[in-house]
Motif scaffolding. Structure first.
Motif, PDB file in Angstrom:
ATOM      1  N   GLU A   1       1.097  -1.485   0.173  1.00  0.00           N
ATOM      2  CA  GLU A   1       0.020  -0.247  -0.510  1.00  0.00           C
ATOM      3  C   GLU A   1       0.859   1.461   0.045  1.00  0.00           C
TER       4      GLU A   1
ATOM      5  N   GLU B   1       1.265   4.353  -3.405  1.00  0.00           N
ATOM      6  CA  GLU B   1       1.273   5.188  -3.028  1.00  0.00           C
ATOM      7  C   GLU B   1       2.198   6.216  -3.776  1.00  0.00           C
TER       8      GLU B   1
ATOM      9  N   ARG C   1      -4.248   5.627  -4.810  1.00  0.00           N
ATOM     10  CA  ARG C   1      -4.696   6.466  -3.868  1.00  0.00           C
ATOM     11  C   ARG C   1      -5.741   5.342  -3.400  1.00  0.00           C
ATOM     12  N   ASN C   2      -5.701   5.732  -2.169  1.00  0.00           N
ATOM     13  CA  ASN C   2      -6.416   4.864  -0.887  1.00  0.00           C
ATOM     14  C   ASN C   2      -8.582   4.914  -1.658  1.00  0.00           C
TER      15      ASN C   2
END
Length: 350
Positions: free
Chosen positions: A24, A28, A34-35
């Motif tokens: 993650e 990023e 993006r989350n």
């Protein structure tokens, strides 16, 4: 826009959770993802864990638009097909990065069920070329690529450079490090190993080691459980061992079969810690270890007693230098970012 879905991980100490949270952060930081889910969390309560993950999964598709890319980390259990289908309905493409195959380790799925799930994805990033071939041979229709090895992000500094020392007779002495599950039911080979050791020591890191039932206990240095960041900055040894199962002769059973396909996170952990690797010759990562000059491939643990005859001081220092180079790449997230960027590039050209 490119997205991933963060999770509730019930803590980040386990290898699987550490690897996923690392990915993650890497995508990023290096690929502009993006989350689309809820912020990363570490609640240990089972009900909260379920609720947080479900909420994140339900939220994510509403962030997607036509032409977007969604990176999923597999397995996503019961949500996987749903998320893929919702992403496609929104006009997005799905890239799946495999962490674990349920049809091997846990036998939670049949091979056919696993392939059917993965076929919901547009692209699949396998651990390595051997896993890629296995997926292709078993009917995976998604476009396939390989990761190479898992990255390992940690701010811990490496310990002082270890070199072979010599005993009073001038013979080289070395220490083999083994970190992980030490209980007899998980790794029975540990309890027979001492009968075959005379030229080296074994430093063990982990919990549940039954000292009273191990053969040749004088050959073992038991350090107990050490947090991963502390391990990286303090480990004392010359090699990290990647081995699983009950046998000294080879990696047997389900664990052995899985080693022929997967990238154990433990290998990355050793490399990030500055340790050259000793690995079973039939393991999928043996090719990586050999081609990058970062360790030794063996057929049997019985081979280790003569390892000092095969490796000169110069050989070891060369391995060590190569490992230190790879350690820096793993810290930077080189392999995940490269694999994801290659997939994005292929998508742009289609």
């Amino acid at each position: 826009m490119n997205y991933y879905i963060s999770r509730n991980y019930k803590g980040l100490n386990s290898a699987g959770n550490k690897a996923k949270s690392d990915i993650e952060g890497i995508v990023e930081r290096t690929c502009g993802f993006r989350n689309a889910g809820l912020p990363l969390s570490t609640y240990t309560n089972t009900v909260v864990h379920f609720a947080m993950n479900l909420a994140g999964v339900l939220k994510a598709p509403f962030c997607l638009r036509k032409g977007d890319v969604l990176l999923l980390q597999y397995p996503l259990k019961k949500y996987y097909a749903f998320v893929c289908n919702m992403a496609h309905l929104r006009g997005a493409k799905v890239v799946t990065l495999i962490h674990d195959l349920g049809s091997f380790r846990r036998k939670a799925l049949t091979v056919e069920q696993e392939i059917k799930r993965l076929n919901h994805s547009d692209f699949v990033i396998a651990h390595n070329d051997k896993m890629k071939k296995w997926l292709l041979d078993n009917g995976c229709k998604a476009q396939l690529s390989s990761l190479g090895i898992f990255d390992y992000v940690s701010k811990s500094p490496l310990p002082k450079n270890e070199i072979f020392s010599s005993d009073k007779d001038g013979k080289k002495e070395y220490v083999v490090v083994y970190a992980g599950a030490l209980a007899q039911r998980k790794n029975a080979f540990l309890y027979e190993w001492g009968d075959y050791i005379s030229t080296y020591k074994v430093a063990l890191y982990g919990s549940n080691f039954d000292v009273d039932n191990v053969k040749g206990k004088e050959h073992f240095i038991y350090n107990g459980f050490v947090k991963s960041d502390d391990f990286i900055s303090s480990v004392k040894g010359h090699f990290g061992l990647v081995w699983d199962g009950a046998s000294m002769e080879s990696c047997t059973g389900n664990f052995g079969e899985y080693l022929k396909l997967n990238n154990p996170h433990k290998t990355s952990f050793y490399i990030r810690s500055g340790l050259p690797v000793i690995i079973w010759r039939q393991a999928a990562l043996a090719d990586f270890v050999e081609s990058h000059g970062i360790g030794v491939c063996i057929d049997s643990l019985k081979d280790l007693d003569k390892l000092h005859e095969r490796i000169s001081m110069e050989d070891y220092q060369r391995m060590k230098d190569n490992v230190l180079r790879e350690s820096k790449l793993l810290q930077e997230g080189h392999y995940a970012s490269t694999a994801v960027k290659e997939v994005l590039d292929k998508m742009d050209k289609q």
